[in-house]
Design a protein around this motif. Structure first.
Motif, PDB file in Angstrom:
ATOM      1  N   ILE A 201       0.874  -1.169   0.000  1.00 26.90           N
ATOM      2  CA  ILE A 201       0.000   0.000   0.000  1.00 26.90           C
ATOM      3  C   ILE A 201       0.909   1.217   0.000  1.00 26.90           C
ATOM      4  O   ILE A 201       1.754   1.370   0.891  1.00 26.90           O
ATOM      5  CB  ILE A 201      -0.934   0.012   1.220  1.00 26.90           C
ATOM      6  N   ASN A 202       0.732   2.066  -1.017  1.00 22.42           N
ATOM      7  CA  ASN A 202       1.622   3.220  -1.208  1.00 22.42           C
ATOM      8  C   ASN A 202       3.096   2.804  -1.201  1.00 22.42           C
ATOM      9  O   ASN A 202       3.957   3.459  -0.618  1.00 22.42           O
ATOM     10  CB  ASN A 202       1.364   4.296  -0.152  1.00 22.42           C
ATOM     11  N   GLY A 203       3.358   1.666  -1.857  1.00 20.49           N
ATOM     12  CA  GLY A 203       4.727   1.256  -2.106  1.00 20.49           C
ATOM     13  C   GLY A 203       5.396   0.453  -1.028  1.00 20.49           C
ATOM     14  O   GLY A 203       6.547   0.046  -1.189  1.00 20.49           O
ATOM     15  N   ARG A 204       4.704   0.186   0.075  1.00 21.57           N
ATOM     16  CA  ARG A 204       5.302  -0.544   1.185  1.00 21.57           C
ATOM     17  C   ARG A 204       4.384  -1.681   1.627  1.00 21.57           C
ATOM     18  O   ARG A 204       3.165  -1.545   1.648  1.00 21.57           O
ATOM     19  CB  ARG A 204       5.559   0.386   2.368  1.00 21.57           C
ATOM     20  N   SER A 205       5.020  -2.800   2.007  1.00 14.65           N
ATOM     21  CA  SER A 205       4.321  -3.961   2.540  1.00 14.65           C
ATOM     22  C   SER A 205       4.481  -3.976   4.060  1.00 14.65           C
ATOM     23  O   SER A 205       5.531  -3.603   4.584  1.00 14.65           O
ATOM     24  CB  SER A 205       4.920  -5.229   1.923  1.00 14.65           C
ATOM     25  N   HIS A 289      -7.038  -3.633   6.596  1.00 14.00           N
ATOM     26  CA  HIS A 289      -6.309  -4.625   5.794  1.00 14.00           C
ATOM     27  C   HIS A 289      -7.228  -5.366   4.854  1.00 14.00           C
ATOM     28  O   HIS A 289      -8.457  -5.392   5.028  1.00 14.00           O
ATOM     29  CB  HIS A 289      -5.592  -5.625   6.707  1.00 14.00           C
ATOM     30  N   CYS A 290      -6.608  -5.979   3.850  1.00 15.54           N
ATOM     31  CA  CYS A 290      -7.342  -6.865   2.956  1.00 15.54           C
ATOM     32  C   CYS A 290      -7.659  -8.153   3.713  1.00 15.54           C
ATOM     33  O   CYS A 290      -6.783  -8.729   4.362  1.00 15.54           O
ATOM     34  CB  CYS A 290      -6.502  -7.179   1.722  1.00 15.54           C
ATOM     35  N   ALA A 319       1.711  -9.571   6.957  1.00  9.27           N
ATOM     36  CA  ALA A 319       2.503  -8.983   5.872  1.00  9.27           C
ATOM     37  C   ALA A 319       1.532  -8.465   4.829  1.00  9.27           C
ATOM     38  O   ALA A 319       0.315  -8.700   4.906  1.00  9.27           O
ATOM     39  CB  ALA A 319       3.457 -10.014   5.265  1.00  9.27           C
ATOM     40  N   GLY A 320       2.052  -7.746   3.841  1.00  9.54           N
ATOM     41  CA  GLY A 320       1.237  -7.385   2.694  1.00  9.54           C
ATOM     42  C   GLY A 320       0.338  -6.189   2.894  1.00  9.54           C
ATOM     43  O   GLY A 320       0.762  -5.130   3.378  1.00  9.54           O
ATOM     44  N   LEU A 321      -0.948  -6.370   2.525  1.00 10.09           N
ATOM     45  CA  LEU A 321      -1.896  -5.254   2.436  1.00 10.09           C
ATOM     46  C   LEU A 321      -2.495  -4.943   3.798  1.00 10.09           C
ATOM     47  O   LEU A 321      -3.654  -5.247   4.094  1.00 10.09           O
ATOM     48  CB  LEU A 321      -2.995  -5.589   1.430  1.00 10.09           C
ATOM     49  N   VAL A 322      -1.691  -4.320   4.648  1.00 13.95           N
ATOM     50  CA  VAL A 322      -2.085  -4.000   6.016  1.00 13.95           C
ATOM     51  C   VAL A 322      -1.602  -2.589   6.343  1.00 13.95           C
ATOM     52  O   VAL A 322      -0.433  -2.268   6.127  1.00 13.95           O
ATOM     53  CB  VAL A 322      -1.486  -4.985   7.039  1.00 13.95           C
ATOM     54  N   LEU A 323      -2.506  -1.762   6.871  1.00 18.21           N
ATOM     55  CA  LEU A 323      -2.142  -0.461   7.417  1.00 18.21           C
ATOM     56  C   LEU A 323      -2.362  -0.485   8.921  1.00 18.21           C
ATOM     57  O   LEU A 323      -3.382  -1.000   9.400  1.00 18.21           O
ATOM     58  CB  LEU A 323      -3.011   0.658   6.832  1.00 18.21           C
ATOM     59  N   GLY A 324      -1.433   0.081   9.674  1.00 20.28           N
ATOM     60  CA  GLY A 324      -1.588   0.205  11.112  1.00 20.28           C
ATOM     61  C   GLY A 324      -2.089   1.597  11.473  1.00 20.28           C
ATOM     62  O   GLY A 324      -1.607   2.603  10.950  1.00 20.28           O
TER      63      GLY A 324
END
Length: 615
Positions: A201-205, A289-290, A319-324
């Motif tokens: 997401i926005n270039g970072r996993s 997250h997804c 990992a992956g498509l997750v924002l904190g």
């Protein structure tokens, strides 16, 4: 879990194919992560002048010195290459003057999205190696959009959605403050022997994605863009969000009034956009997250961590498509919530005899009375939990398995400490642990709304969920009793992580017969907690399969307004992490059939789930 887990699943992700080469230029610098805060180009009168190039770059989706892959990506002329591409953001009425250049030495590119909005089809602009062109067009209608490109002829089995960028058109009066988040996916052969997946997401996993700071009570507005060819059910922990618009590369449809339903999971389609608004109402750490489990776990890394599965470290078990999200309390707020005379329940995480398809048989079993359940007993799905709105309830999770676990209370507004993400839920240094073998954890719930919810593990998700660690949770209004003769739960899951997926409904795949009383209203609660793929439910009548009607009551546990409760065709897709509630009243005596279909990349056969005899 092998790396092939991401490569092979039909519903999920990626197949095997040879990749068209992206040849390294004489100097392939790293691609920078783009946080979508700074627009590209410059304004000249009423025009935006911008020059974009497609270049080769080394993309580091994780840490700066971590695994990387050579990709084609956009960059603004004279500036760094970025993933996602540079942000195009202008007010409506602006004329875009865009110079597009293909710097690749041996691959043609086709660029889409550089035209006035709205539109529904775009054949794109094809540039051969070294070619460039300049296009002029009015920005068009306000909304959330994106642009993207293909390199050469791209096999369907490969992902190349790092080659995309946000295209935002603001109203003339401006937009409220917001953030833009773009999903980026790359998958293919990193070399002659190694397949890799990068989901960002926005270039970072995760765990290198941005930590979004907030304060309780803040009004937060996000634009989420999915330029990938895969759907992504995006799920927010701990609080509801409002969908304000849904769109795609060339159009955006704003929702108003009662259409802006509160939800916790938005089933974003391939090549789609979402504008959402929400407000944190409790402090602590949360996730967005997804809910495709393959997109938020170990296989979402370029180089999987073979030791991550049972780790209490959220940097390793996700990992992956997750924002904190880290929400701070407002000054003067009391963080601890009062809990007068809580109801107390105990749930046991257990392992029993192996099932036919799954390698293991795990389950959550609710203690009934004063005696704990037998050590090896399991239930599929886990025990139904029936709670009461507004009643404080403490649920102790006892782990009798040989590995750690956790319970996430999906869709429920609750304190962060009890949310169930090991090593992340909570705040500061007080973070919830995983539930170790032989240990226990107390989740403190006070349910603010009645509805249909899910509880499931949030550790080693794919294996534990497909082995049975999930269950339905129903919250009733004070004074109500759950009546299974009129209240029906249909919970979709997988029986093991194998391919092709074997879908279970309420723990089995066999049709059943039931008798219903004519003229009586029945509540159907549909839940999907499979690791990937949607499930579509429908009701027909008689041998002629006459479609029936029902009324929508709730989505994700939130009641819909009266204006949305009109009778509709009894057909509903239920994506991962969603719950849907409908009121079905058989119009006359006869035979009725409830069917389900599994929908991955292809729609499966219609399967009989229940045959109702209405007398």
């Amino acid at each position: 879990m092998s790396l092939a887990r991401v490569v092979i699943p039909t519903v999920l992700f990626l197949g095997l194919a040879s990749s068209p080469p992206i040849r390294r230029s004489a100097d392939s610098p790293p691609a920078e992560a783009n946080d979508n805060r700074t627009p590209a180009g410059h304004l000249a009168g009423d025009s935006l002048v911008v020059a974009l190039e497609i270049r080769t770059a080394e993309w580091y989706p994780e840490k700066p010195d971590g695994p990387h892959v050579l990709v084609a990506a956009f960059g603004e002329e004279g500036k760094a290459t970025t993933v996602p591409g540079p942000l195009i953001r202008i007010p409506t009425g602006t004329v875009v003057v865009a110079t597009l250049r293909n710097t690749l030495s041996d691959s043609a590119v086709t660029i889409r999205g550089f035209r006035s909005r709205p539109y529904t089809t775009d054949d794109g602009i094809t540039l051969n190696p070294g070619e460039q062109t300049t296009v002029r067009f009015p920005a068009g209608a306000p909304g959330t959009y994106f642009y993207d490109a293909d390199v050469g002829v791209q096999p369907d089995s490969l992902e190349r959605e790092q080659l995309a960028g946000a295209f935002i058109v603001d109203p003339a009066s401006g937009s409220p403050p917001d953030r833009v988040f773009v999903i980026n996916i790359w998958a293919g052969w990193r070399d002659s022997a190694t397949w890799g997946n990068a989901l960002a997401i926005n270039g970072r996993s995760w765990p290198y994605t941005e930590r979004v700071g907030a304060t309780v009570g803040d009004s937060i507005r996000w634009r989420v863009i999915n330029p990938s060819v895969r759907p992504h059910p995006m799920h927010l922990h701990g609080v509801y969000f409002r969908q304000d618009s849904r769109g795609a590369r060339g159009w955006d449809s704003a929702w108003t009034g009662d259409d802006r339903q509160l939800i916790v999971t938005s089933a974003m389609r391939a090549l789609s956009t979402l504008t959402m608004a929400w407000r944190p109402d409790r402090p602590g750490n949360w996730l967005f997250h997804c809910h495709l489990m393959f997109h938020a776990g170990n296989d979402a890394r370029l180089v999987p961590d073979i030791h991550e599965a049972h780790s209490g470290d959220p940097d390793r078990h996700m990992a992956g498509l997750v924002l904190g999200i880290q929400a701070a309390p407002r000054p003067g707020d009391t963080v601890e919530e009062p809990r007068p005379n809580p109801r107390r329940l105990s749930i046991y995480a257990q392992e029993g005899a192996r099932r036919d398809r799954a390698d293991r048989a795990l389950g959550f079993v609710l203690q009934q009375g004063g005696t704990p359940p037998a050590v090896d007993s399991v239930e599929h799905p886990g025990s139904l939990l029936v709670l009461t709105r507004g009643q404080p309830t403490d649920i102790t999770i006892h782990n009798r398995m040989k590995e750690p676990t956790a319970i996430h209370w999906h869709g429920i507004e609750l304190e962060s400490w009890s949310d169930g993400v090991p090593g992340w839920s909570g705040s500061g240094t007080r973070l919830a642990p995983m539930v170790a073998p032989g240990d226990s954890f107390v989740a403190r719930l006070t349910l603010p709304r009645a509805g249909t919810f899910i509880y499931h593990t949030h550790l080693n998700d794919i294996e534990q969920v497909t082995s049975g660690l999930y269950g339905p949770l129903v919250v009733l209004e004070p004074g109500q009793q759950f009546d299974p003769s009129t209240d029906h739960i249909f919970l979709a899951s997988w029986d093991g992580p194998g391919e092709p997926p074997h879908v279970l409904i309420n723990g089995d795949s066999l049709p059943r017969n039931e008798t219903l009383e004519a003229g009586v209203a029945h509540r159907f609660r549909f839940i999907n907690i499979g690791p990937a793929g949607g499930v579509r439910f429908s009701i027909v009548r008689g041998q002629d399969s006459v479609p029936q009607s029902w009324s929508l009551l709730a989505k994700d546990g939130a009641n819909v307004p009266e204006s949305r409760r009109a009778s509709r065709r009894a057909y509903q897709p239920v994506n991962i992490g969603e719950t849907w509630d409908f009121l079905f009243q058989p119009p006359a005596p006869g035979e009725y059939r409830l069917y389900y279909q599994f929908s991955g990349l292809q729609l499966g056969a219609r399967t009989l789930l229940r045959q109702f005899t209405v007398q």
